[in-house]
Scaffold this motif. Sequence first.
Motif, PDB file in Angstrom:
ATOM      1  N   TYR A  56      -5.754   1.693  -3.842  1.00 19.27           N
ATOM      2  CA  TYR A  56      -4.927   1.437  -2.737  1.00 19.27           C
ATOM      3  C   TYR A  56      -5.513   1.872  -1.304  1.00 19.27           C
ATOM      4  O   TYR A  56      -5.201   1.622   0.016  1.00 19.27           O
ATOM      5  N   TYR A  57      -6.623   2.797  -1.547  1.00 21.08           N
ATOM      6  CA  TYR A  57      -7.287   3.535  -0.376  1.00 21.08           C
ATOM      7  C   TYR A  57      -8.908   3.175  -0.147  1.00 21.08           C
ATOM      8  O   TYR A  57      -9.438   2.906   0.693  1.00 21.08           O
ATOM      9  N   ASN A  60      -8.554  -1.567  -1.214  1.00 26.48           N
ATOM     10  CA  ASN A  60      -7.596  -1.656   0.164  1.00 26.48           C
ATOM     11  C   ASN A  60      -7.912  -3.022   0.948  1.00 26.48           C
ATOM     12  O   ASN A  60      -8.187  -3.044   2.099  1.00 26.48           O
ATOM     13  N   SER A 128      -0.835   2.853   2.127  1.00 32.49           N
ATOM     14  CA  SER A 128      -2.050   1.858   2.037  1.00 32.49           C
ATOM     15  C   SER A 128      -2.053   0.852   3.275  1.00 32.49           C
ATOM     16  O   SER A 128      -0.753   0.389   3.473  1.00 32.49           O
TER      17      SER A 128
END
Length: 138
Positions: A56-57, A60, A128
Amino acid sequence: MIGAVISVLFGFFSEPVYEALYYSSGFSEAMHNNDAYGIVAIIAIAMTWGIAALYYYVINSVKFDRWYHWMSMLGVASVLTPVVCFIVVGNLLEGMDYPTASATFEIYNVIVSALLFTIASFSMRWWSSNCRHTPIPQ
């Protein structure tokens, strides 16, 4: 927030959870005596949350925001976590011969890892920028 609370509770109550999933007399006693359930739970929590954070980060990406990309990360978390735990349990129970019981235990750890990854995903997906709609669109 709720996902973090569930993960912490799992960390505290990992022994009864793991023993409910798989109990083998000698193996489970050795796991209990060596405090291995807590160590396995910490590894499972850290790896699944770490892989979710990676998705998610760090990754991303708009090109990697489909449900099947999320499923691939779920697969990585569900396979890699039990492999690492199998190695750690093997080192903790060194000198004791429980390879079959340990492998069976890690099969159940695949289920735990998949659940923890899903909990972590739903907990952190909202912040996100590109993958917030994965695995289920809003």
